[in-house]
Structures are given as C-alpha cells and as structure tokens.
Write a protein that holds these residues in place. Structure first.
Motif, PDB file in Angstrom:
ATOM      1  N   PHE A  24      48.671  29.192  37.621  1.00 47.80           N
ATOM      2  CA  PHE A  24      47.618  29.627  38.551  1.00 47.80           C
ATOM      3  C   PHE A  24      47.215  28.435  39.421  1.00 47.80           C
ATOM      4  N   THR A  25      47.885  28.323  40.548  1.00 50.92           N
ATOM      5  CA  THR A  25      47.737  27.122  41.390  1.00 50.92           C
ATOM      6  C   THR A  25      46.665  27.250  42.461  1.00 50.92           C
ATOM      7  N   GLU A  26      46.182  28.459  42.720  1.00 52.05           N
ATOM      8  CA  GLU A  26      45.261  28.656  43.834  1.00 52.05           C
ATOM      9  C   GLU A  26      43.869  29.081  43.388  1.00 52.05           C
ATOM     10  N   VAL A  27      43.555  28.807  42.140  1.00 53.15           N
ATOM     11  CA  VAL A  27      42.244  29.217  41.621  1.00 53.15           C
ATOM     12  C   VAL A  27      41.437  27.986  41.242  1.00 53.15           C
ATOM     13  N   ASN A  28      40.581  27.530  42.138  1.00 51.41           N
ATOM     14  CA  ASN A  28      39.738  26.372  41.862  1.00 51.41           C
ATOM     15  C   ASN A  28      38.283  26.767  41.625  1.00 51.41           C
ATOM     16  N   ARG A  29      37.845  27.804  42.312  1.00 53.88           N
ATOM     17  CA  ARG A  29      36.444  28.223  42.218  1.00 53.88           C
ATOM     18  C   ARG A  29      36.398  29.694  41.815  1.00 53.88           C
ATOM     19  N   LEU A  30      36.869  29.957  40.603  1.00 51.07           N
ATOM     20  CA  LEU A  30      37.007  31.333  40.136  1.00 51.07           C
ATOM     21  C   LEU A  30      35.651  32.036  40.057  1.00 51.07           C
ATOM     22  N   SER A  31      34.638  31.372  39.535  1.00 54.31           N
ATOM     23  CA  SER A  31      33.312  31.986  39.403  1.00 54.31           C
ATOM     24  C   SER A  31      32.758  32.383  40.765  1.00 54.31           C
ATOM     25  N   GLN A  32      32.913  31.470  41.748  1.00 50.68           N
ATOM     26  CA  GLN A  32      32.383  31.750  43.078  1.00 50.68           C
ATOM     27  C   GLN A  32      33.131  32.909  43.742  1.00 50.68           C
ATOM     28  N   GLN A  33      34.454  32.950  43.537  1.00 49.05           N
ATOM     29  CA  GLN A  33      35.231  34.037  44.125  1.00 49.05           C
ATOM     30  C   GLN A  33      34.852  35.381  43.513  1.00 49.05           C
ATOM     31  N   LEU A  34      34.691  35.413  42.196  1.00 43.11           N
ATOM     32  CA  LEU A  34      34.297  36.662  41.543  1.00 43.11           C
ATOM     33  C   LEU A  34      32.887  37.079  41.955  1.00 43.11           C
ATOM     34  N   SER A  35      32.015  36.098  42.150  1.00 45.73           N
ATOM     35  CA  SER A  35      30.659  36.395  42.604  1.00 45.73           C
ATOM     36  C   SER A  35      30.681  37.046  43.985  1.00 45.73           C
ATOM     37  N   TYR A  36      31.564  36.572  44.841  1.00 47.87           N
ATOM     38  CA  TYR A  36      31.702  37.119  46.186  1.00 47.87           C
ATOM     39  C   TYR A  36      32.129  38.589  46.127  1.00 47.87           C
ATOM     40  N   TYR A  37      33.132  38.884  45.298  1.00 46.46           N
ATOM     41  CA  TYR A  37      33.618  40.254  45.201  1.00 46.46           C
ATOM     42  C   TYR A  37      32.657  41.145  44.425  1.00 46.46           C
ATOM     43  N   ALA A  38      31.823  40.548  43.581  1.00 43.71           N
ATOM     44  CA  ALA A  38      30.807  41.328  42.878  1.00 43.71           C
ATOM     45  C   ALA A  38      29.800  41.903  43.868  1.00 43.71           C
ATOM     46  N   LYS A  39      29.475  41.126  44.894  1.00 46.44           N
ATOM     47  CA  LYS A  39      28.540  41.600  45.921  1.00 46.44           C
ATOM     48  C   LYS A  39      29.167  42.731  46.739  1.00 46.44           C
ATOM     49  N   ILE A  40      30.470  42.633  46.959  1.00 47.17           N
ATOM     50  CA  ILE A  40      31.156  43.652  47.752  1.00 47.17           C
ATOM     51  C   ILE A  40      31.281  44.958  46.971  1.00 47.17           C
ATOM     52  N   THR A  41      31.641  44.848  45.696  1.00 42.95           N
ATOM     53  CA  THR A  41      31.910  46.045  44.891  1.00 42.95           C
ATOM     54  C   THR A  41      30.696  46.555  44.141  1.00 42.95           C
ATOM     55  N   GLY A  42      29.695  45.694  43.972  1.00 45.36           N
ATOM     56  CA  GLY A  42      28.538  46.076  43.167  1.00 45.36           C
ATOM     57  C   GLY A  42      28.805  46.019  41.683  1.00 45.36           C
ATOM     58  N   ILE A  43      29.925  45.385  41.296  1.00 42.48           N
ATOM     59  CA  ILE A  43      30.301  45.258  39.876  1.00 42.48           C
ATOM     60  C   ILE A  43      30.166  43.795  39.466  1.00 42.48           C
ATOM     61  N   ALA A  44      29.176  43.511  38.643  1.00 42.95           N
ATOM     62  CA  ALA A  44      28.955  42.134  38.207  1.00 42.95           C
ATOM     63  C   ALA A  44      30.073  41.709  37.257  1.00 42.95           C
ATOM     64  N   VAL A  45      30.644  40.542  37.514  1.00 45.78           N
ATOM     65  CA  VAL A  45      31.725  40.042  36.658  1.00 45.78           C
ATOM     66  C   VAL A  45      31.783  38.523  36.748  1.00 45.78           C
ATOM     67  N   THR A  46      32.041  37.887  35.599  1.00 47.86           N
ATOM     68  CA  THR A  46      32.224  36.432  35.528  1.00 47.86           C
ATOM     69  C   THR A  46      33.469  36.156  34.699  1.00 47.86           C
ATOM     70  N   PRO A  47      34.047  34.938  34.798  1.00 49.96           N
ATOM     71  CA  PRO A  47      35.233  34.619  33.991  1.00 49.96           C
ATOM     72  C   PRO A  47      34.986  34.806  32.492  1.00 49.96           C
ATOM     73  N   HIS A  48      33.805  34.405  32.020  1.00 49.33           N
ATOM     74  CA  HIS A  48      33.557  34.511  30.585  1.00 49.33           C
ATOM     75  C   HIS A  48      33.328  35.958  30.176  1.00 49.33           C
ATOM     76  N   MET A  49      32.832  36.788  31.106  1.00 48.67           N
ATOM     77  CA  MET A  49      32.669  38.214  30.822  1.00 48.67           C
ATOM     78  C   MET A  49      34.029  38.858  30.553  1.00 48.67           C
ATOM     79  N   LEU A  50      35.060  38.372  31.234  1.00 47.98           N
ATOM     80  CA  LEU A  50      36.408  38.893  31.015  1.00 47.98           C
ATOM     81  C   LEU A  50      36.855  38.609  29.586  1.00 47.98           C
ATOM     82  N   ARG A  51      36.535  37.413  29.087  1.00 43.41           N
ATOM     83  CA  ARG A  51      36.871  37.032  27.709  1.00 43.41           C
ATOM     84  C   ARG A  51      36.085  37.891  26.714  1.00 43.41           C
ATOM     85  N   HIS A  52      34.789  38.107  27.001  1.00 44.25           N
ATOM     86  CA  HIS A  52      33.968  38.995  26.173  1.00 44.25           C
ATOM     87  C   HIS A  52      34.593  40.384  26.096  1.00 44.25           C
TER      88      HIS A  52
END
Length: 444
Positions: A355-383
């Motif tokens: 995974f060479t292009e993922v430096n700010r995963l939390s920020q990217q997911l936060s951006y798409y959470a606002k678009i989709t209305g679905i809250a998600v974080t990297p650690h939530m995926l592990r949960h």
C-alpha cells in the motif's frame, strides 16, 4: 626526575602490564616530568615522545614498546589497533570510562570508522548524562520538569520511539505547565490527587497516574525525595459518562449494509484498497502500511506480519508486541485486493510496500464519511473484523492469534460487539471460510 629516568620507569612498567598508553596515563598523576610525555603508534610499535611546550618542539625518543595500545588524549579513550580475526573481519577494542568496547568491520578502514563513531556517540551520551545529573544535584531545588528530563534519558531507551513520543506528549499536555515547575519535595499527595481527579477522561487519568507513579517511584529510589507521594494517590473509579460507547448501539462498527454503500464510493480513491484489506484481515493500520509483497504467501493464501510503520515517526519498526508477529489467513475479499494491486501496481521487487499511496488514511476516510454520512475510522475496521469473527463462532484463542493480542481478554472485551441480522450474510461467508481453513467446525 630526568627524562631518561622517566623513560626507564615507563619502559619497566610497560614490560609489566604491556600497555604503555595506560602506564603514561597512570604515572602522569604522580610526576610533573611525565606530563610532557605521550605515546605514538607507528609500524606496530609504540614510541614515547616528549613535547617541549616552551619551544613548540617535539622530540621522539629511541625507546619503543611493542604492542597495539594507543591513547586518545582529547577524549581520554584508550584505543587498540584493529586486528584481523579468523572469520575475515577486523576488530578494534577500546576502553571508555572503565568499560571495554568491541567494534567490528569488514575492512580495517570500516572498523576504524565505526570505532570513531562509537567513541563519539559514547562521549556525547556521557556529556548528556552529566548535564542531566547536574540538573538534579541539589535535591531541594529539583523541579518535576527537571526530573522528567533526567527520567527521560533512560526511560526512552526502554520503549519504542513512537511510544516515547506519546509519553512525552501526555506529560507536556497534562503535567508540564500545571505542576512541572514545582519542586519534587513540595508536591503532596493532595496536589496529585486533585490533578488526576480533574483530568478530562478516565483513559487519560490512567495514563497520567501510571506516568506519575513511575516518575516519583524513581525519584524516591534515587533518594531525591523522602517519601513517595503517589503511594497515597488512587485512580478514580470510572464514571458512567467515561465508559466507552456501546458499539452495537452507537454504530461504531461498520455494518455490512453500510459497507456495501461505502466501498463503491471509495472505489478509485487512494484509500480504497487499504480500507477493504483492513476490514477483511483485521490488521492494524501501521501493519498494513508496513506490509511488503514478500509477506504474501500466494499458495497458502495468507500474509505474515513482521513489521509496521510507526504512525508518529513514519519509520519502519517491529510490530507492537511479540504476539503481533503472526500469520493471517486471507478471506476472498482480501485476496481480491492483492490480486488487483498485483495486476497493475506490483513491481518485480518483493521488498516493495503493497500500500504505497496511503499516508493519511484517517483523514481520507473522514473526508468520505462526510460525503456518505457513514462514520468510519481505520480502527473501526479492525473492530468490525473482530466482531464478525466472534459472531461467526471462531474460537477465542484463534481470534487472539489472528488479531495479534497478547491477552485474550482484549480480543473478547474490547473488540467484539453484538451484530444484528443485517450482518448475517457476511458472517455466513466467514463461517464457511474459517471452516474450509480448518479453523472451526460449522454445519449449515
């Protein structure tokens, strides 16, 4: 004592202990005459020479002592000439502050270079230690901030760099500006208890309490304070408002229904593959970033976790704990990610990161959470992965191994949450997968 007499003494002593450099250093304490003498290494022999400080002349005597010992007067380090070992490597030894140090190199030059670097490193460490010791020389005038700096010199050697950054951050945020300027002896149990009680959350109270216990226990053992004030301090009981949210009620796991809405939105984004891979392997974010192509066993359809990228320092480090070194079976969805990436991204170098292009995963997911209305974080995926494994009926011990937890209670108490019927489809898929892998028994 004349020069000739001085040299005779030096030669006699050298014959006894075979270390002319050490002889000169020892006898200088007893004789003004010998303060003008040094030794010079040349052609395998040690020559004694004298310095005429008034006329700036150097006179070399004909006396010599066979042997490799030389002395660096500037740094007070007794060095030895590099020697060639049977295994083909060169070894150079030197003494620093009473300790014998060995350095190895493939060539004599590399060996000498390493020795000089190591000598410089030790000297700088000694200077820093002296500096910190000076801060706490007077017990009555040592502040908590000064003691923290001293404590840090050895504490940060015991933990990873990323862990130490968090320790320092917690101290700076919660202690430095509040009680840091107080003298150690003036900090009472009442002051500490009041400070801990007023911290914003239970998790921070636990971390600060632990840090203060270590700081004051060390100060007490070192004789800097007469009594340990933390001995009378208690960690406040967790309030209902401080408890972690019920994940099943507050949607802090990703339901399968929301997954089917979110992933299509991420398709084409830099974070898509990493997000899907973490969701179907349960690995930590740093472990995903540290994953290389050589860690993939295509035949067994599994990956091996053996490194991570520290999120605070952006450096490659060992996994979080010993239990984090593990092999993880790949669900079909995780295999899809690797196959797609390998088809258009993979180079011929197995040491490349996946995974060479993922430096700010939390920020990217936060951006798409606002678009989709679905809250998600990297650690939530592990949960979510852990909760699905639990719902599928996977044995807790196997869950512990896959998630890389040292304590099984972590897998059961923190990472598993009750899933509703909307997740039934993906849970059934996981049951069949783990059954096929021989990790559980399942009958439809």
């Amino acid at each position: 004592m004349t020069s000739d007499e001085a040299i005779k003494i030096l030669m006699a002593k050298a014959n006894e202990i075979m270390d002319i450099a050490l002889v000169i250093k020892t006898l200088k304490k007893d004789s003004e005459e010998l303060k003008n003498y040094k030794c010079l290494q040349q052609n395998g022999s040690t020559f004694i020479y004298a310095i005429d400080r008034q006329n700036s002349k150097i006179s070399v005597t004909t006396s010599k002592v066979e042997g490799p010992a030389i002395i660096d007067e500037e740094e007070e380090v007794i060095m030895e000439k590099p020697i060639l070992r049977k295994d083909g490597r060169y070894m150079q030894r030197f003494s620093f502050q009473g300790k014998r140090i060995c350095v190895y190199g493939k060539t004599e030059y590399k060996c000498k270079t390493k020795a000089r670097s190591k000598r410089k490193e030790l000297k700088n460490q000694a200077k820093e230690q002296t500096k910190q010791n000076n801060l706490i020389t007077n017990n009555n005038k040592t502040t908590l901030n000064a003691w923290f700096l001293y404590w840090a010199t050895f504490k940060k050697q015991q933990v990873k760099e990323s862990t130490w950054i968090r320790v320092e951050e917690y101290y700076n945020r919660n202690l430095k500006g509040i009680i840091g300027d107080k003298l150690l002896g003036s900090i009472t149990p009442e002051i500490l208890q009041d400070l801990i009680n007023n911290l914003v959350s239970h998790s921070i109270r636990k971390k600060i309490t632990s840090q203060l216990r270590d700081l004051f226990a060390t100060a007490y053992k070192s004789g800097k304070i007469k009594a340990d004030p933390m001995a009378l301090v208690v960690l406040p009981k967790q309030n209902l408002d401080d408890r972690p949210l019920d994940f099943s009620k507050h949607n802090n796991i990703l339901t399968y229904e929301n997954e089917k809405k979110l992933l299509p939105q991420l398709k084409g984004a830099k974070c898509y593959y990493a997000t899907k891979f973490i969701l179907y392997t349960g690995i930590r974010r740093g472990e995903a970033l540290g994953l290389m192509w050589k860690d993939v066993d295509w035949e067994k359809e599994q990956i091996t976790i053996q490194r991570q990228i520290a999120l605070t320092t952006k450096k490659i480090t060992s996994p979080k704990t010993k239990a984090a070194y593990r092999e993880i079976p790949l669900l079909p969805q995780a295999m899809e990610v690797l196959l797609e990436l390998s088809s258009h991204n993979r180079s011929n170098n197995n040491d490349d990161f996946i995974f060479t292009e993922v430096n700010r995963l939390s920020q990217q997911l936060s951006y798409y959470a606002k678009i989709t209305g679905i809250a998600v974080t990297p650690h939530m995926l592990r949960h979510t992965f852990a909760s699905r494994c639990y719902a599928a009926g996977l044995d807790p011990k196997i869950m512990q191994q896959i998630l890389g937890h040292e304590d099984i209670s972590t897998s059961l108490n923190i990472y598993t949450h009750i899933l509703d019927q909307t997740n039934k489809e993906v849970i059934e898929q996981m049951k069949k997968f783990f059954t096929a892998k021989g990790l559980m028994n399942y009958r439809t």
